[in-house]
Write an enzyme that holds these catalytic residues in place. Sequence first.
Site, PDB file in Angstrom:
ATOM      1  N   CYS A 108       0.915  -1.048  -0.061  1.00  0.00           N
ATOM      2  CA  CYS A 108      -0.141  -0.118   0.050  1.00  0.00           C
ATOM      3  C   CYS A 108       0.912   1.213   0.088  1.00  0.00           C
ATOM      4  CB  CYS A 108      -0.920   0.089   1.148  1.00  0.00           C
ATOM      5  SG  CYS A 108      -2.031   1.607   1.276  1.00  0.00           S
ATOM      6  N   CYS A 205      -5.505  -3.238   7.163  1.00  0.00           N
ATOM      7  CA  CYS A 205      -6.529  -2.182   7.046  1.00  0.00           C
ATOM      8  C   CYS A 205      -7.956  -2.630   6.983  1.00  0.00           C
ATOM      9  CB  CYS A 205      -6.098  -1.288   6.569  1.00  0.00           C
ATOM     10  SG  CYS A 205      -5.529  -1.569   4.663  1.00  0.00           S
TER      11      CYS A 205
END
EC number: 2.8.1.13
Length: 376
Positions: A108, A205
């Site tokens: 990410c 996440c």
Amino acid sequence: MAFVPFQAPQGSTIAVGMSGGVDSSVTAYLLKKQGYDVFGIFMKNWEETFSSGYCSAAEDLEDARDVCQTLDIPLHTVNFVQQYHDRVFQLFLDEYRAGRTPNPDVLCNREIKFAELALYAQQLGADFLATGHYAQRLQSDNHEAALFKGVDAQKDQSYFLHQITPAQLNKAIFPLGGLQKKQVRAIARERGLTTFDKKDSTGICFIGERPFRAFLQQYLPAQKGLMKTPNGEIVGEHMGLMYYTIGQRQGLGIGGIAGASEEPWYVLEKDLSNNVLIVGQGDHPLLYHRVLIAGQLSWLNEAPIAGRFYHAKTRYRQSDQKCRVDYAADGRLQLTFEQLQRAITLGQYAVIYDGERCLGGGVIEARMQGKQDVSS
């Protein structure tokens, strides 16, 4: 080579990646206090309809708005759901399908935060992108950006940043790198930021607080199989190889084996071709390896020099492990550790450090029991 702290030129415009947490809140506050032209960006990476369960994105956005209003800075929102799905989440699924254990937070940072978000910030007029990572961007004598550990050893996040490119690092700022976490919370409290006591986010996440197994079952069909010892003795049934990691102890459900000791059971290996989970008790020799091979290498500046000793981490928050660097004939990185390493996991990252400086690293693709002497 000497390194000094990097200071963005006065008059710079700095975008802050606002997550709705205390770290990005204090990042924005510190930069504005230093006189920079600051604005926030909240990015959405996950669509709630992708999976059942609770998602905190709406609450996080409200917290980011509250903080930006308190600091009197603009807040922009941007949707990277498709990019995240294609370049992070799909690889996450592919790796688990192949029996490996990926780290999507590393991806990410490289593919979304310091690529898509940084580009969006630049389009809005930003000279730099700041985040709340606990890491330091220093500058060398020849003005090259270098990544160093954060001073808070318990919160250092250089491991998650090691795959970003030199160009990405050159446009990045980490204002919290020289602070302890408790100092950050104290600053937020003193400034009246509503996030001062907000709980830190943990885990992956897009999974949030949901049980990992339940989440993964929505995307990958589980195939049950046998648990066996290295000698071939059947001791139980696994629920699907993808649900287990090397060194795992909890959730194996092994008990009451005739003639077995009382020592706990651990995952030792995954036999993908036969769909068998190899397990053993106690400090089993198969849990320990001295050599690993890593590919998909990414270096922030120069690559480590073959034959020299450095330190490495094979997982987040691991203490530095002394190792010798070599390169295989195919160009992959070979690390030979001074001490045997427990539970080296395929798919995770091996990250190389020269003192406090993070050089980069790669994906762990193989491991060996090698016994050679590597004393320096």
